[in-house]
Motif scaffolding. Sequence first.
Motif, PDB file in Angstrom:
ATOM      1  N   PRO A 215      -2.904 -12.669   5.370  1.00 54.18           N
ATOM      2  CA  PRO A 215      -3.581 -11.390   5.143  1.00 54.18           C
ATOM      3  C   PRO A 215      -3.012 -10.232   5.952  1.00 54.18           C
ATOM      4  O   PRO A 215      -3.106  -9.082   5.519  1.00 54.18           O
ATOM      5  CB  PRO A 215      -5.035 -11.690   5.543  1.00 54.18           C
ATOM      6  N   GLU A 216      -2.417 -10.506   7.101  1.00 58.06           N
ATOM      7  CA  GLU A 216      -1.944  -9.434   7.975  1.00 58.06           C
ATOM      8  C   GLU A 216      -0.477  -9.086   7.752  1.00 58.06           C
ATOM      9  O   GLU A 216       0.019  -8.124   8.345  1.00 58.06           O
ATOM     10  CB  GLU A 216      -2.156  -9.829   9.449  1.00 58.06           C
ATOM     11  N   GLU A 217       0.230  -9.848   6.951  1.00 60.28           N
ATOM     12  CA  GLU A 217       1.664  -9.647   6.773  1.00 60.28           C
ATOM     13  C   GLU A 217       1.935  -8.895   5.477  1.00 60.28           C
ATOM     14  O   GLU A 217       1.434  -9.269   4.422  1.00 60.28           O
ATOM     15  CB  GLU A 217       2.399 -10.994   6.757  1.00 60.28           C
ATOM     16  N   GLN A 218       2.757  -7.844   5.571  1.00 60.53           N
ATOM     17  CA  GLN A 218       3.126  -7.112   4.368  1.00 60.53           C
ATOM     18  C   GLN A 218       4.304  -7.787   3.677  1.00 60.53           C
ATOM     19  O   GLN A 218       4.398  -7.796   2.452  1.00 60.53           O
ATOM     20  CB  GLN A 218       3.489  -5.670   4.700  1.00 60.53           C
ATOM     21  N   VAL A 219       5.220  -8.358   4.473  1.00 59.80           N
ATOM     22  CA  VAL A 219       6.345  -9.114   3.922  1.00 59.80           C
ATOM     23  C   VAL A 219       6.048 -10.588   4.132  1.00 59.80           C
ATOM     24  O   VAL A 219       5.888 -11.050   5.258  1.00 59.80           O
ATOM     25  CB  VAL A 219       7.669  -8.726   4.604  1.00 59.80           C
ATOM     26  N   VAL A 220       5.935 -11.324   3.037  1.00 59.92           N
ATOM     27  CA  VAL A 220       5.546 -12.729   3.090  1.00 59.92           C
ATOM     28  C   VAL A 220       6.714 -13.592   2.639  1.00 59.92           C
ATOM     29  O   VAL A 220       7.294 -13.364   1.574  1.00 59.92           O
ATOM     30  CB  VAL A 220       4.322 -12.997   2.184  1.00 59.92           C
ATOM     31  N   SER A 221       7.063 -14.565   3.480  1.00 58.81           N
ATOM     32  CA  SER A 221       8.104 -15.525   3.123  1.00 58.81           C
ATOM     33  C   SER A 221       7.462 -16.711   2.412  1.00 58.81           C
ATOM     34  O   SER A 221       6.581 -17.367   2.953  1.00 58.81           O
ATOM     35  CB  SER A 221       8.837 -16.003   4.385  1.00 58.81           C
TER      36      SER A 221
END
Length: 420
Positions: free
Chosen positions: A326-332
């Motif tokens: 939820p806190e990451e804009q770029v998700v791996s």
Amino acid sequence: MLSAERALRLGRIDGRDCFPLQDTQVSRAHAVLASESSGYTVRDLGSRNGTFVNGSRTAACPLKPGDVIRIGGHLLLYQSLSVADCRLLVGALPPRASGLVGEGHRMLAVRGAIAAAARTDVPVLVQGPTGVGKEGVARAVHEQSQHGGPFVAVNCAALPHALVESELFGHARGAFTGAGEASRGLFGEAERGTLLLDEIGDMPFSAQGKLLRVLATGEVRPVGQTAVRRADVRVIAATNVSLADAVARGEFRGDLYARLLGSVIEVPALRERREDIPLLVAHFGSQLGKTLMVEPDAMESLLCHPWSYNVRELELLVRRVCDAHPEEQVVSLGLGDLDHELRSQVAARSTTRCVTAPPLLEIPRGAAPTRPQLEAVLAHYDGNVARAASFFGKERRQVYRWAHRLGIDPECYRETLSDT
């Protein structure tokens, strides 16, 4: 595109009849696509890290449309295109349709069919399996047409059989028990617009005759009334079953089916247009405010998956992955983010290095590493988890947790592989 008379070499070399793949995990002469009597075959040329088709390592394998070829960190999708398919790809592109994602020849054909249907007022039949986006296609026809009224959609399977006629055509006050007020019905709500009858194969047989009359005359008779009124409504029907088979079984009216064949749009299953999967993943991530970075093993798994529930199933997967960060804009999105069924075929084989390893000096030691970063550290220390943990300043358990999440087996790095 490769013609039937040519062979194409794949590797880190460049030149005539060669397709260069700049990847340290690809050998100089890695594999070849060759024409055989029965079609094309991919043959490994003794590469160090192997050639894979649909997740399985192969020395030589005949190819069929939709096969996924893995060479190092590169993924290739084999397709056999007709002359008409090629014309779609190189000709003037049909208009884009909002909400419909895809640039492959199959979706270009759908976009062309939408544009053609929008130029007429005849009924439209949208056919395709569950979850392919038939309602999106219907909306696109409505948006590109000249009908300025509303778009109204109803699932025929959800309509109570006893009330289906009043729901569709409206009713007079007191027409039946509980009809305290008059109703215009769905045809009234969609006046000057479009009415989508989804899952029309589930419409009761008795209501089919009255729908046929509306399509034939353009007139609607509400339940409990003798007077008729004009209905300026574009009708689009959608189904995930064969109406022709339903007609043969006596479950659907043949004359209504014939009336719906004014314009037919076939929406392909996701497994038939795998080339659009990367675009769909990026699109669904963007809708959730995320940028998805899909690692090669994970993308290979997505491309090989049969997708029984089509685009809807892929959308739910992307939503689940994004909700987990939820806190990451770029998700791996790595192999460890996929469930067992999705990743099993790729995870079962020996891990191959998928991308050029970043220098250790460029790897931050305080944050959680990306897959290429963790691979580079494990490769540098020959799979020694204790030394990798020391590099990151963490305990061995943390490295194992990272490896599990990213779908990495540290044992595969015990013996460093060298390129041929």
